[in-house]
Design an enzyme around this catalytic site. Sequence first.
Site, mmCIF file in Angstrom:
data_model
loop_
_atom_site.group_PDB
_atom_site.id
_atom_site.type_symbol
_atom_site.label_atom_id
_atom_site.label_comp_id
_atom_site.label_asym_id
_atom_site.label_seq_id
_atom_site.Cartn_x
_atom_site.Cartn_y
_atom_site.Cartn_z
ATOM 1 N N HIS A 1 28.740 37.695 43.547
ATOM 2 C CA HIS A 1 28.746 39.061 44.065
ATOM 3 C C HIS A 1 27.855 39.113 45.301
ATOM 4 O O HIS A 1 26.747 38.561 45.282
ATOM 5 C CB HIS A 1 28.234 40.035 42.988
ATOM 6 C CG HIS A 1 28.281 41.453 43.442
ATOM 7 N ND1 HIS A 1 29.472 42.154 43.550
ATOM 8 C CD2 HIS A 1 27.304 42.294 43.847
ATOM 9 C CE1 HIS A 1 29.212 43.367 43.995
ATOM 10 N NE2 HIS A 1 27.918 43.483 44.187
ATOM 11 N N ILE B 1 38.960 44.367 38.512
ATOM 12 C CA ILE B 1 38.015 44.517 37.397
ATOM 13 C C ILE B 1 38.693 43.974 36.150
ATOM 14 O O ILE B 1 39.857 44.292 35.866
ATOM 15 C CB ILE B 1 37.634 45.997 37.228
ATOM 16 C CG1 ILE B 1 36.797 46.437 38.432
ATOM 17 C CG2 ILE B 1 36.849 46.209 35.933
ATOM 18 C CD1 ILE B 1 36.436 47.904 38.440
ATOM 19 N N GLU C 1 30.256 44.392 31.433
ATOM 20 C CA GLU C 1 29.816 45.393 32.405
ATOM 21 C C GLU C 1 29.990 44.835 33.819
ATOM 22 O O GLU C 1 29.564 43.700 34.102
ATOM 23 C CB GLU C 1 28.339 45.723 32.145
ATOM 24 C CG GLU C 1 27.914 47.027 32.775
ATOM 25 C CD GLU C 1 26.444 47.342 32.483
ATOM 26 O OE1 GLU C 1 25.880 48.166 33.209
ATOM 27 O OE2 GLU C 1 25.888 46.742 31.551
HETATM 28 C C1 GAR Z 1 32.706 37.132 49.052
HETATM 29 O O1 GAR Z 1 31.716 37.676 49.866
HETATM 30 C C2 GAR Z 1 32.432 37.472 47.601
HETATM 31 O O2 GAR Z 1 31.075 37.487 47.265
HETATM 32 C C3 GAR Z 1 33.003 38.863 47.529
HETATM 33 O O3 GAR Z 1 34.195 38.792 48.271
HETATM 34 C C4 GAR Z 1 34.055 37.802 49.290
HETATM 35 C C5 GAR Z 1 35.216 36.838 49.154
HETATM 36 O O4 GAR Z 1 35.241 35.923 50.208
HETATM 37 N N1 GAR Z 1 33.248 39.236 46.169
HETATM 38 C C6 GAR Z 1 33.179 40.483 45.733
HETATM 39 O O5 GAR Z 1 32.923 41.430 46.453
HETATM 40 C C7 GAR Z 1 33.450 40.653 44.263
HETATM 41 N N2 GAR Z 1 33.026 41.926 43.800
HETATM 42 P P1 GAR Z 1 36.132 34.596 50.090
HETATM 43 O O6 GAR Z 1 37.531 35.028 49.619
HETATM 44 O O7 GAR Z 1 36.158 34.081 51.493
HETATM 45 O O8 GAR Z 1 35.476 33.695 49.123
#
Ligand code: GAR
Length: 194
Positions: free
Chosen positions: A113, A96, A147
Amino acid sequence: MKNIVILISGGGSNMAAIVRTAQRDSWHTKYGARVAAVISNRADAGGLALAREQRIDAEVVDHKAYGSREGFEAELAAAIDRHQLSLVVLAGFMRILGPGFVSRYAGRLVNIHPSLLPAFPGLHTHQRAIDAGCKVAGATVHQVTAELDHGPILDQAVVPVLAADTADALAARVLTQEHLIYPRAIARLLPQLR
Ligand code: GAR
């Protein structure tokens, strides 16, 4: 040159999709843009190797090495600012970020997200969507504001939630769409950036 810095924490598949699209669609020629660096807060992030394979500057700023969030974010900002930056891209970056960091990069900081925001900000989005009985799920690319998981929406993708879905199965279906919408949203932003 418009420099893009991508922040990751894990596998980096979104980062890799952005790098692939930048190469395939010649962002260099079209927008004068390039992925200048990938920065991870974890030394074991798989995405670091992917970045190095593409000869992209890959760095680690380990949040555990700092006593406070402010200390970590100051070092992260210093690493980012070495690249004369146009856009900071959060791609599975699982820290965060505080208001000081967010306002420093206001208008130049985007996130993806894995939910249809404003539904399900925060963690465990896929299980929460399944538990709520959602018939569709998806992903959202948005400008980052102070936020958590809020801010103007740049793009979204929708996938069905199937009766037999586990959180992992749904996450995999959503991720394939993330790989399409994140590069597309960035390409739309690039002409507006300096
Ligand atoms: C993805 O699904 C992204 O949307 C999520 O983490 C994953 C990363 O995958 N992000 C979050 O949850 C952020 N709050 P990656 O490392 O293979 O791109």
